[in-house]
Design a protein around this motif. Structure first.
Motif, PDB file in Angstrom:
ATOM      1  N   GLU A 116      55.871 -26.630  18.208  1.00 44.41           N
ATOM      2  CA  GLU A 116      55.197 -25.334  18.121  1.00 44.41           C
ATOM      3  C   GLU A 116      55.809 -24.326  19.073  1.00 44.41           C
ATOM      4  O   GLU A 116      55.964 -23.147  18.730  1.00 44.41           O
ATOM      5  CB  GLU A 116      53.706 -25.520  18.410  1.00 44.41           C
ATOM      6  CG  GLU A 116      52.984 -26.356  17.354  1.00 44.41           C
ATOM      7  CD  GLU A 116      51.582 -26.754  17.764  1.00 44.41           C
ATOM      8  OE1 GLU A 116      51.203 -26.443  18.920  1.00 44.41           O
ATOM      9  OE2 GLU A 116      50.872 -27.377  16.950  1.00 44.41           O
ATOM     10  N   ALA A 117      56.181 -24.787  20.265  1.00 51.55           N
ATOM     11  CA  ALA A 117      56.810 -23.888  21.235  1.00 51.55           C
ATOM     12  C   ALA A 117      58.145 -23.376  20.710  1.00 51.55           C
ATOM     13  O   ALA A 117      58.481 -22.190  20.871  1.00 51.55           O
ATOM     14  CB  ALA A 117      57.003 -24.610  22.558  1.00 51.55           C
ATOM     15  N   GLY A 118      58.900 -24.267  20.060  1.00 50.28           N
ATOM     16  CA  GLY A 118      60.184 -23.852  19.495  1.00 50.28           C
ATOM     17  C   GLY A 118      60.015 -22.849  18.379  1.00 50.28           C
ATOM     18  O   GLY A 118      60.767 -21.859  18.290  1.00 50.28           O
ATOM     19  N   PHE A 119      59.012 -23.051  17.518  1.00 54.07           N
ATOM     20  CA  PHE A 119      58.762 -22.114  16.426  1.00 54.07           C
ATOM     21  C   PHE A 119      58.323 -20.749  16.959  1.00 54.07           C
ATOM     22  O   PHE A 119      58.693 -19.711  16.416  1.00 54.07           O
ATOM     23  CB  PHE A 119      57.704 -22.679  15.480  1.00 54.07           C
ATOM     24  CG  PHE A 119      58.132 -23.941  14.770  1.00 54.07           C
ATOM     25  CD1 PHE A 119      59.455 -24.125  14.378  1.00 54.07           C
ATOM     26  CD2 PHE A 119      57.225 -24.956  14.496  1.00 54.07           C
ATOM     27  CE1 PHE A 119      59.864 -25.273  13.719  1.00 54.07           C
ATOM     28  CE2 PHE A 119      57.615 -26.113  13.840  1.00 54.07           C
ATOM     29  CZ  PHE A 119      58.939 -26.276  13.465  1.00 54.07           C
ATOM     30  N   VAL A 120      57.544 -20.764  18.032  1.00 53.26           N
ATOM     31  CA  VAL A 120      57.097 -19.502  18.644  1.00 53.26           C
ATOM     32  C   VAL A 120      58.292 -18.706  19.160  1.00 53.26           C
ATOM     33  O   VAL A 120      58.314 -17.471  19.095  1.00 53.26           O
ATOM     34  CB  VAL A 120      56.097 -19.787  19.793  1.00 53.26           C
ATOM     35  CG1 VAL A 120      55.855 -18.527  20.622  1.00 53.26           C
ATOM     36  CG2 VAL A 120      54.781 -20.296  19.225  1.00 53.26           C
TER      37      VAL A 120
END
Length: 214
Positions: A116-120
């Motif tokens: 999720e952090a990477g997608f953000v």
């Protein structure tokens, strides 16, 4: 038969053992990754097929699989199957399923927050996997992978089941024909040395990747 001739033939068997080991890794590691992705796929058919394959390969002995691939084609009237090729098929298919479970455990063990952090940050799915997840997965799978590598070294001796002249087969032949025991000790030292080198290599890799310690 003189000692030099025995040592030469045991050395040739050692080369065959090494070939089985390295070729198995060459093909089983990428195949295991593919199977791991199939095991985690959203497609229920692909996931079910992967589960069945893993269950069959893990639930039956490697020796039985060697016999099936070594003698099965001939019994079915299929000629031309090289014995060494049969051994490699059995080893690759067997070890790929174990590697796949290690890969799957490593990938699924990463917290979803990492994705999720990477997608953000605007990364694509592949960028997140290769730039954020992959190194963490590698760190997690090193210990179980090292165990499978050591097991593979010892399992290569099963190839003599279908008349592959690796080091154990040659050692047994000399023991039976010349009534001497030292060739078996020679083969045992070879396995100890091989696994000792692998243990040192994996110990070094684990130490290098233990970047959370000061």
């Amino acid at each position: 038969m003189d000692s030099l001739t025995m040592l030469k033939q045991l050395g040739e068997g050692m080369i065959v053992t090494g070939e089985i080991f390295f070729l198995t890794l060459l093909f089983a590691l990428p195949l295991g990754l593919v199977i791991a992705f199939g095991r985690m796929a959203k497609n229920p058919i692909l996931r079910t097929v992967s589960k069945i394959y893993i269950s069959i390969m893990r639930g039956t002995p490697l020796m039985l699989q060697l016999i099936v691939f070594g003698f099965g084609p001939g019994l079915l009237g299929i000629d031309g199957m090289n014995t060494f090729v049969a051994v490699m098929i059995a080893f690759v298919l067997n070890y790929a399923c174990y590697f796949s479970e290690i890969f799957r455990g490593g990938i699924e063990g990463i917290p979803k927050g990492q994705y999720e952090a990477g997608f953000v940050l605007g990364m694509t799915k592949s960028q997140v996997f290769f730039k954020v997840i992959l190194m963490q997965v590698i760190k997690r799978i090193i210990p179980p992978m090292s165990n499978e590598f050591l097991t593979l070294v010892k399992d290569t001796s099963l190839a003599n089941t279908i008349m592959i002249y690796e080091i154990t087969w040659n050692a047994k032949r000399f023991m039976n024909s010349a009534h001497i025991l030292w060739p078996l000790f020679y083969s045992g030292l070879f396995y100890l040395a091989f696994n000792g080198i692998l243990t040192l290599i994996f110990g070094y890799i684990e130490k290098k990747m233990d970047y959370y310690k000061s």
